[in-house]
Design a protein around this motif. Structure first.
Motif, PDB file in Angstrom:
ATOM      1  N   ASN A 126      73.908  78.545  40.389  1.00  0.00           N
ATOM      2  CA  ASN A 126      73.063  78.161  41.491  1.00  0.00           C
ATOM      3  C   ASN A 126      71.881  79.509  40.386  1.00  0.00           C
ATOM      4  OD1 ASN A 126      73.200  76.524  43.007  1.00  0.00           O
ATOM      5  ND2 ASN A 126      74.084  78.010  44.091  1.00  0.00           N
ATOM      6  N   ASP A 127      72.499  80.030  39.497  1.00  0.00           N
ATOM      7  CA  ASP A 127      71.557  81.006  38.805  1.00  0.00           C
ATOM      8  C   ASP A 127      71.173  80.222  37.515  1.00  0.00           C
ATOM      9  OD1 ASP A 127      70.440  83.117  37.373  1.00  0.00           O
ATOM     10  OD2 ASP A 127      71.736  84.474  38.158  1.00  0.00           O
ATOM     11  N   PRO A 128      70.417  80.143  37.087  1.00  0.00           N
ATOM     12  CA  PRO A 128      69.843  79.601  35.807  1.00  0.00           C
ATOM     13  C   PRO A 128      70.034  81.009  34.369  1.00  0.00           C
ATOM     14  CG  PRO A 128      67.602  79.654  37.253  1.00  0.00           C
ATOM     15  CD  PRO A 128      69.219  79.714  37.285  1.00  0.00           C
ATOM     16  N   ASN A 129      69.794  82.183  34.985  1.00  0.00           N
ATOM     17  CA  ASN A 129      70.668  82.712  34.186  1.00  0.00           C
ATOM     18  C   ASN A 129      71.527  83.719  33.640  1.00  0.00           C
ATOM     19  OD1 ASN A 129      67.302  82.145  33.220  1.00  0.00           O
ATOM     20  ND2 ASN A 129      66.961  83.547  35.358  1.00  0.00           N
ATOM     21  N   TYR A 130      72.343  83.671  34.759  1.00  0.00           N
ATOM     22  CA  TYR A 130      73.617  84.234  35.240  1.00  0.00           C
ATOM     23  C   TYR A 130      74.194  84.350  33.523  1.00  0.00           C
ATOM     24  CZ  TYR A 130      77.868  85.155  37.374  1.00  0.00           C
ATOM     25  OH  TYR A 130      79.578  85.891  37.831  1.00  0.00           O
ATOM     26  N   HIS A 131      74.625  83.379  32.302  1.00  0.00           N
ATOM     27  CA  HIS A 131      75.587  83.730  31.297  1.00  0.00           C
ATOM     28  C   HIS A 131      74.214  84.354  30.377  1.00  0.00           C
ATOM     29  CE1 HIS A 131      78.141  81.496  32.525  1.00  0.00           C
ATOM     30  NE2 HIS A 131      78.084  80.622  33.139  1.00  0.00           N
ATOM     31  N   ASP A 132      72.959  84.426  30.643  1.00  0.00           N
ATOM     32  CA  ASP A 132      72.523  85.604  29.919  1.00  0.00           C
ATOM     33  C   ASP A 132      72.657  87.651  30.749  1.00  0.00           C
ATOM     34  OD1 ASP A 132      71.763  83.488  28.848  1.00  0.00           O
ATOM     35  OD2 ASP A 132      69.239  83.280  29.720  1.00  0.00           O
ATOM     36  N   GLU A 133      73.251  87.203  31.342  1.00  0.00           N
ATOM     37  CA  GLU A 133      74.020  88.994  31.614  1.00  0.00           C
ATOM     38  C   GLU A 133      75.293  89.338  31.431  1.00  0.00           C
ATOM     39  OE1 GLU A 133      72.322  88.593  35.482  1.00  0.00           O
ATOM     40  OE2 GLU A 133      70.406  88.039  35.041  1.00  0.00           O
ATOM     41  N   HIS A 135      78.415  89.865  32.921  1.00  0.00           N
ATOM     42  CA  HIS A 135      79.028  89.370  34.354  1.00  0.00           C
ATOM     43  C   HIS A 135      81.116  89.410  33.624  1.00  0.00           C
ATOM     44  CE1 HIS A 135      75.709  88.783  36.479  1.00  0.00           C
ATOM     45  NE2 HIS A 135      75.274  87.839  35.504  1.00  0.00           N
ATOM     46  N   LEU A 136      81.478  91.111  33.590  1.00  0.00           N
ATOM     47  CA  LEU A 136      83.096  91.092  32.725  1.00  0.00           C
ATOM     48  C   LEU A 136      83.589  90.759  34.075  1.00  0.00           C
ATOM     49  CD1 LEU A 136      84.764  91.185  30.627  1.00  0.00           C
ATOM     50  CD2 LEU A 136      84.630  93.383  30.808  1.00  0.00           C
ATOM     51  N   PHE A 137      84.704  90.382  34.765  1.00  0.00           N
ATOM     52  CA  PHE A 137      86.061  90.530  36.169  1.00  0.00           C
ATOM     53  C   PHE A 137      84.816  90.647  37.202  1.00  0.00           C
ATOM     54  CE2 PHE A 137      88.148  92.097  32.523  1.00  0.00           C
ATOM     55  CZ  PHE A 137      89.117  91.668  32.673  1.00  0.00           C
ATOM     56  N   THR A 138      83.699  89.850  37.421  1.00  0.00           N
ATOM     57  CA  THR A 138      82.746  89.255  38.692  1.00  0.00           C
ATOM     58  C   THR A 138      83.661  89.133  39.861  1.00  0.00           C
ATOM     59  OG1 THR A 138      80.733  90.011  36.902  1.00  0.00           O
ATOM     60  CG2 THR A 138      80.225  89.235  39.592  1.00  0.00           C
ATOM     61  N   TRP A 139      84.213  88.234  39.358  1.00  0.00           N
ATOM     62  CA  TRP A 139      85.314  87.683  40.202  1.00  0.00           C
ATOM     63  C   TRP A 139      85.964  88.394  40.882  1.00  0.00           C
ATOM     64  CZ3 TRP A 139      90.014  88.158  39.786  1.00  0.00           C
ATOM     65  CH2 TRP A 139      90.355  88.746  38.363  1.00  0.00           C
ATOM     66  N   VAL A 140      86.208  89.444  40.800  1.00  0.00           N
ATOM     67  CA  VAL A 140      87.332  90.874  41.907  1.00  0.00           C
ATOM     68  C   VAL A 140      86.166  91.000  42.786  1.00  0.00           C
ATOM     69  CG1 VAL A 140      87.883  92.790  41.048  1.00  0.00           C
ATOM     70  CG2 VAL A 140      88.270  91.417  39.231  1.00  0.00           C
ATOM     71  N   LYS A 141      84.937  90.911  42.963  1.00  0.00           N
ATOM     72  CA  LYS A 141      84.170  91.557  44.304  1.00  0.00           C
ATOM     73  C   LYS A 141      84.233  90.313  44.955  1.00  0.00           C
ATOM     74  CE  LYS A 141      80.080  90.004  43.431  1.00  0.00           C
ATOM     75  NZ  LYS A 141      78.174  90.410  43.246  1.00  0.00           N
TER      76      LYS A 141
END
Length: 144
Positions: A126-133, A135-141
């Protein structure tokens, strides 16, 4: 650059079994759609799973390699690295399923019963810019 196989026969079989038109297997994306049909939402979702797979595989490779060198563990255990992501995903799914079914934990939102990998991928789609930032190991949260 991600490896994407469009109009893939395995993805078409997967679709008949699950209703999902695309899937990621390790670093590869298979889809029954053509290039024009695969939207940004689905692309973001699938590439997030690819990134998660790479993260877990690299970390598990380092941990297993350390065990091989320091503890004398069999070198064949290094072959587990590519499947650790799927083992973690299945383990977390089973724990969440058990907690939901047993009534030990009441989930307010059904999305909380999804695995941490899936929750991050749903945010990414749902975030068109998600992969521009970064995000390492974000799934852990999303584990807790």
């Amino acid at each position: 650059m991600k490896t994407i196989f469009y109009n893939n026969n395995l993805a078409k079989v997967f679709y008949t079994l699950t209703g999902s038109k695309s899937l990621s297997i390790g670093p590869v994306i298979l889809t029954s759609l053509n290039e024009k049909e695969l939207g940004l939402r689905t692309y973001n979702h699938l590439t997030t799973h690819v990134r998660q797979w790479i993260e877990v595989t690299l970390v598990s490779f380092i941990i297993i390699l350390t065990g091989i060198i320091d503890l004398g563990i069999s070198s064949f255990t290094i072959l587990l690295s590519p499947v650790i992501y799927y083992i973690l995903n299945a383990f977390e799914y089973l724990i969440r399923w058990f907690l939901r079914r047993s009534g030990l934990v009441i989930f307010i939102d059904y999305s909380a019963t999804r695995t941490s990998f899936e929750q991050e991928a749903m945010v990414a789609e749902n975030d068109p810019n998600y992969h521009d930032e970064f995000h390492l190991f974000t799934w852990v949260k999303y584990i807790i």
